[in-house]
Design an enzyme around this catalytic site. Sequence first.
Site, PDB file in Angstrom:
ATOM      1  N   ASP A  22     -10.412  52.288  38.238  1.00 55.71           N
ATOM      2  CA  ASP A  22     -11.591  53.094  38.553  1.00 55.71           C
ATOM      3  C   ASP A  22     -12.063  52.854  39.989  1.00 55.71           C
ATOM      4  O   ASP A  22     -11.857  51.775  40.546  1.00 55.71           O
ATOM      5  CB  ASP A  22     -12.707  52.743  37.553  1.00 55.71           C
ATOM      6  CG  ASP A  22     -13.797  53.797  37.509  1.00 55.71           C
ATOM      7  OD1 ASP A  22     -13.575  54.922  38.017  1.00 55.71           O
ATOM      8  OD2 ASP A  22     -14.876  53.503  36.963  1.00 55.71           O
ATOM      9  N   HIS A  39      -7.559  59.086  45.388  1.00 59.71           N
ATOM     10  CA  HIS A  39      -6.481  59.095  44.381  1.00 59.71           C
ATOM     11  C   HIS A  39      -5.123  58.833  45.046  1.00 59.71           C
ATOM     12  O   HIS A  39      -4.307  58.082  44.524  1.00 59.71           O
ATOM     13  CB  HIS A  39      -6.453  60.420  43.616  1.00 59.71           C
ATOM     14  CG  HIS A  39      -7.708  60.688  42.829  1.00 59.71           C
ATOM     15  ND1 HIS A  39      -8.297  59.732  42.038  1.00 59.71           N
ATOM     16  CD2 HIS A  39      -8.491  61.793  42.726  1.00 59.71           C
ATOM     17  CE1 HIS A  39      -9.394  60.242  41.480  1.00 59.71           C
ATOM     18  NE2 HIS A  39      -9.532  61.496  41.878  1.00 59.71           N
ATOM     19  N   LEU A 133       9.665  45.147  31.821  1.00 59.85           N
ATOM     20  CA  LEU A 133       8.274  45.570  31.618  1.00 59.85           C
ATOM     21  C   LEU A 133       8.188  46.951  30.958  1.00 59.85           C
ATOM     22  O   LEU A 133       8.893  47.877  31.345  1.00 59.85           O
ATOM     23  CB  LEU A 133       7.567  45.620  32.988  1.00 59.85           C
ATOM     24  CG  LEU A 133       6.137  46.155  33.005  1.00 59.85           C
ATOM     25  CD1 LEU A 133       5.176  45.182  32.345  1.00 59.85           C
ATOM     26  CD2 LEU A 133       5.672  46.445  34.435  1.00 59.85           C
TER      27      LEU A 133
HETATM   28  C1  IPE Z   1     -12.255  56.034  33.206  1.00 63.61           C
HETATM   29  O1  IPE Z   1     -12.876  56.262  34.424  1.00 63.61           O
HETATM   30  C2  IPE Z   1     -10.978  56.801  33.134  1.00 63.61           C
HETATM   31  C3  IPE Z   1      -9.928  56.400  34.063  1.00 63.61           C
HETATM   32  C4  IPE Z   1      -9.979  55.396  34.910  1.00 63.61           C
HETATM   33  C5  IPE Z   1      -8.753  57.206  34.008  1.00 63.61           C
HETATM   34  P1  IPE Z   1     -14.044  57.336  34.586  1.00 63.61           P
HETATM   35  O2  IPE Z   1     -14.466  57.266  35.998  1.00 63.61           O
HETATM   36  O3  IPE Z   1     -13.614  58.640  34.059  1.00 63.61           O
HETATM   37  O4  IPE Z   1     -15.152  56.739  33.604  1.00 63.61           O
HETATM   38  P2  IPE Z   1     -16.729  56.921  33.587  1.00 63.61           P
HETATM   39  O5  IPE Z   1     -17.012  58.383  33.572  1.00 63.61           O
HETATM   40  O6  IPE Z   1     -17.261  56.268  34.823  1.00 63.61           O
HETATM   41  O7  IPE Z   1     -17.186  56.208  32.360  1.00 63.61           O
HETATM   42  C1  IPE Z   2     -10.506  56.596  38.785  1.00 61.97           C
HETATM   43  O1  IPE Z   2     -11.317  56.820  39.887  1.00 61.97           O
HETATM   44  C2  IPE Z   2      -9.411  57.631  38.653  1.00 61.97           C
HETATM   45  C3  IPE Z   2      -9.652  58.626  37.596  1.00 61.97           C
HETATM   46  C4  IPE Z   2     -10.620  58.599  36.721  1.00 61.97           C
HETATM   47  C5  IPE Z   2      -8.713  59.730  37.534  1.00 61.97           C
HETATM   48  P1  IPE Z   2     -12.523  57.838  39.849  1.00 61.97           P
HETATM   49  O2  IPE Z   2     -12.030  59.169  40.253  1.00 61.97           O
HETATM   50  O3  IPE Z   2     -13.224  57.781  38.546  1.00 61.97           O
HETATM   51  O4  IPE Z   2     -13.454  57.239  41.003  1.00 61.97           O
HETATM   52  P2  IPE Z   2     -15.034  57.017  40.939  1.00 61.97           P
HETATM   53  O5  IPE Z   2     -15.322  56.233  39.707  1.00 61.97           O
HETATM   54  O6  IPE Z   2     -15.654  58.360  40.926  1.00 61.97           O
HETATM   55  O7  IPE Z   2     -15.333  56.230  42.181  1.00 61.97           O
HETATM   56 MG    MG Z   3     -14.720  56.621  37.810  1.00 60.41          MG
END
Ligand code: IPE
Ligand code: IPE
Ligand code: MG
Length: 247
Positions: A22, A39, A133
């Site tokens: 995240d 990303h 793995l």
């Molecule tokens: C969780 O992250 C999903 C992934 C890392 C793929 P999100 O960014 O979607 O989660 P919330 O919305 O902060 O809970």
């Molecule tokens: C995690 O990073 C990747 C996915 C959920 C696809 P985010 O896109 O949720 O990044 P933040 O949490 O908004 O910083």
């Molecule tokens: Mg996120």
Amino acid sequence: MESLKFSINSERLPKHIAIIMDGNGRWAKGQGQDRLFGHYHGVESVRLAVEASAELGIGYLTLYAFSTENWERPEREVNGLMELLVDTIRKEVPTLNKNNIRLHVIGNTEMLPEKTMTVLEEAISETAGNTGLNLIMALSYSSRWEMGEAARQLGLDVKAGKLDPETIDQYSFQKYLCTRNFPDPELMIRTSGEHRISNFLLYQLAYAELFFTPVLWPDFRKENLYEAILDFQTRERRFGKTSEQLG
Ligand code: IPE
Ligand code: IPE
Ligand code: MG
């Protein structure tokens, strides 16, 4: 500084590590960039986490890459993520094979674009013979989706006379989860400073040790993984028993 890797006790490695990757969006925003920029940079962190796990001899690594809720994000971001996924997987298959890594996918893959599915299926079959793995990508995954789906399949088996409802217990239920072939994660890591599970492996994390780090996913490096494993190795895992019983 010497790598934390050398402090890890190789006899007490978690068999299965699960990571909620995240913070890509915030990382990009912090640099005045588009979320997709985050990303793209997150891919290098994936590569490093996979490589470090393979080098250490971890059996299973599950990466939460896209949740069923993430489909609700702006179309541009969803499409960008899907393209990145196809591109990365296609490019990484030779490296996976070189490192004896077997790819698996869990999630509601029917929702994925056809092109993404084709590339995924190819990568899964091209790495199916690898014995090192197990890399499990959670794509279009959520735990509630998985449990709903398990209940549906189970109901269908009862209806078809393949399963006696009187015999259903946690062990037979587990066989309907998409993680049925993998042991439960022993260590769950979430980056970006959020302290929540966000619909990830709710059943399987029952006794996982949780590790939260403020590091944003695109900044995650091998040392961050070693740090989490070292922290895991300091935990006393009691599974409901008393300390004295563990001996
Ligand atoms: C969780 O992250 C999903 C992934 C890392 C793929 P999100 O960014 O979607 O989660 P919330 O919305 O902060 O809970
Ligand atoms: C995690 O990073 C990747 C996915 C959920 C696809 P985010 O896109 O949720 O990044 P933040 O949490 O908004 O910083
Ligand atoms: Mg996120």
